[in-house]
Design an enzyme around this catalytic site. Structure first.
Site, PDB file in Angstrom:
ATOM      1  N   GLU A 156       0.810  -1.213   0.000  1.00 24.31           N
ATOM      2  CA  GLU A 156       0.000   0.000   0.000  1.00 24.31           C
ATOM      3  C   GLU A 156       0.848   1.270   0.000  1.00 24.31           C
ATOM      4  O   GLU A 156       0.403   2.320  -0.480  1.00 24.31           O
ATOM      5  CB  GLU A 156      -0.925   0.014   1.222  1.00 24.31           C
TER       6      GLU A 156
ATOM      7  N   GLU B 205      -1.777   9.406  -0.090  1.00 22.32           N
ATOM      8  CA  GLU B 205      -2.120   8.983  -1.447  1.00 22.32           C
ATOM      9  C   GLU B 205      -1.459   9.909  -2.466  1.00 22.32           C
ATOM     10  O   GLU B 205      -1.484  11.135  -2.325  1.00 22.32           O
ATOM     11  CB  GLU B 205      -3.640   9.008  -1.611  1.00 22.32           C
TER      12      GLU B 205
ATOM     13  N   ASN C  67     -14.778   6.279   7.160  1.00 27.52           N
ATOM     14  CA  ASN C  67     -13.726   5.454   7.751  1.00 27.52           C
ATOM     15  C   ASN C  67     -12.933   6.231   8.805  1.00 27.52           C
ATOM     16  O   ASN C  67     -12.541   5.681   9.840  1.00 27.52           O
ATOM     17  CB  ASN C  67     -12.787   4.934   6.669  1.00 27.52           C
TER      18      ASN C  67
END
Length: 371
Positions: free
Chosen positions: A223, A232, A270
């Site tokens: 990831e 990101e 989340n």
């Protein structure tokens, strides 16, 4: 003193006394059978049951797993209500041993000797459910025999057991896994986060604990590009992670809930759920995931231990219940990678897992590696 040596001494004494004797292997008296195993019963560590003529000791909590099982929870205590099988012995063939071939997944007990696929022999130092002798070195030691004789298996293994109170990955191993990591991702930050989910890498056998740690870190590796990226990289996605249908909205801003941390936590719901579980207001302070190493790791462990994502189980349960590493991939990104959707991404995760279990000295474990 070994049984063979003891019998030899007794034979010598008998001959010296002028007595002609024939010595046979004396049958060992089996222990009485414990209460029969029941599928509906709950057993805790230390409980003893009998099943199919053998006694078994529970190493930790278990239910509905018939001994000897596949997770390592049951430790074989030997036959009960009859004669106990003797350990394998060398047949006297010239030039070497004749012990059985090692079989992956077969339960072995301390003292068992096997011939591995490399042509060498190994003796079980500790009970194990068929771990590889060349990887799980805490469970196996090399075993030497030559000519018509054999070196007896050790009766009192001296290998120190693992420290169950410490994290199964050392700082040196962590650094070996992530040689190019961003300084933000620290070993101390990882260790500090462990208290949030004490079952993580603390459930099952020593091998299972290491396999779960390796599985978590392998997915984290994928990831974040080897613990390099904190956030990101595709900034064009940032405004897309605000679900305005949620009653609490996106108080930190429309583009505030982009992927951050080891498992790239994203979406306002989340951040809200992880923050509520951890006692941290991440909905209003999402930047904590990219500024506090312990918080970052805690959010990754939150997902690992509590969320099933597109899968059917949490990654934690996949590893401790024998479903395999492939199910951790499915729970993290299965809708985009599993079922042939992106085999290269899946293989990247699998390759990291194989490398990490090698560093930790264990096999890959049960279940599927891929999804």
């Amino acid at each position: 003193m070994s049984r063979v040596r003891l019998l030899a001494m007794l034979a010598a004494t008998a001959v010296a006394a002028g007595v002609v004797a024939v010595f046979n292997m004396l049958p060992a008296s089996a222990a009485a059978c414990a209460a029969a195993w029941q599928s509906s019963a709950v057993y805790t560590g230390g409980a003893t049951v009998s099943h199919n003529g053998r006694n078994f000791l529970a190493k930790w909590w278990t239910q509905n797993e018939a001994p000897p099982g596949t997770t390592g929870v049951w430790q074989d205590q030997g036959s009960c209500g009859g004669s106990t099988p003797q350990p394998p012995t060398q047949t006297g063939s010239a030039g070497g041993c004749s012990f059985p071939a090692w079989v992956q997944g077969r339960n072995y007990v301390t003292g068992d000797v096997v011939k591995f696929t490399d042509g060498k022999y190994y003796v079980a130092e500790h009970d194990n459910p068929g771990y590889s002798p060349t990887i799980s070195t805490w469970y196996w030691d090399p075993y030497t025999c030559s000519g018509g004789g054999t070196t007896q298996p050790p009766t009192n293994p001296t290998t120190n057991p693992p420290n169950n109170g410490a994290f199964v990955v050392s700082e040196a191993q962590f650094n070996q896994m992530f040689p190019n990591r961003n300084p933000f991702y620290t070993y101390n930050g990882l260790v500090a986060a462990l208290s949030a989910y004490p079952a993580f890498a603390k459930t099952g056998t020593d091998a299972q604990r290491k396999q779960e740690a390796a599985a978590f870190l392998a997915n984290v590796n994928h990831e974040t590009g080897g613990l390099v990226y904190i956030v990101e990289q595709n900034t064009a996605n940032y405004p897309h992670y605000c679900d305005t249908s949620q009653p609490y909205g996106c108080p930190a801003g429309q583009a505030a809930y982009y992927g951050r941390g080891p498992i790239q936590l994203s979406w306002n719901f989340n951040y809200k759920a992880a923050g509520d579980a951890l006692g941290i207001d991440l909905l209003h302070n999402p930047n904590l995931v990219q500024t506090d190493p312990a918080v970052a790791m805690k959010t990754a462990l939150w997902y690992w231990n509590t969320q099933s994502g597109p899968g059917t189980m949490t990654p934690h349960n996949a590893m401790v219940n024998g479903a395999g590493f492939g199910e951790t991939i499915r729970s993290i990104n299965g809708s985009l990678e599993c079922g042939g959707r992106n085999p290269a991404q899946v293989q990247s995760r699998v390759a990291a897992y194989q490398r990490f279990v090698g560093i930790l000295g264990v096999g890959v474990g049960a279940g599927n590696l891929s999804c």
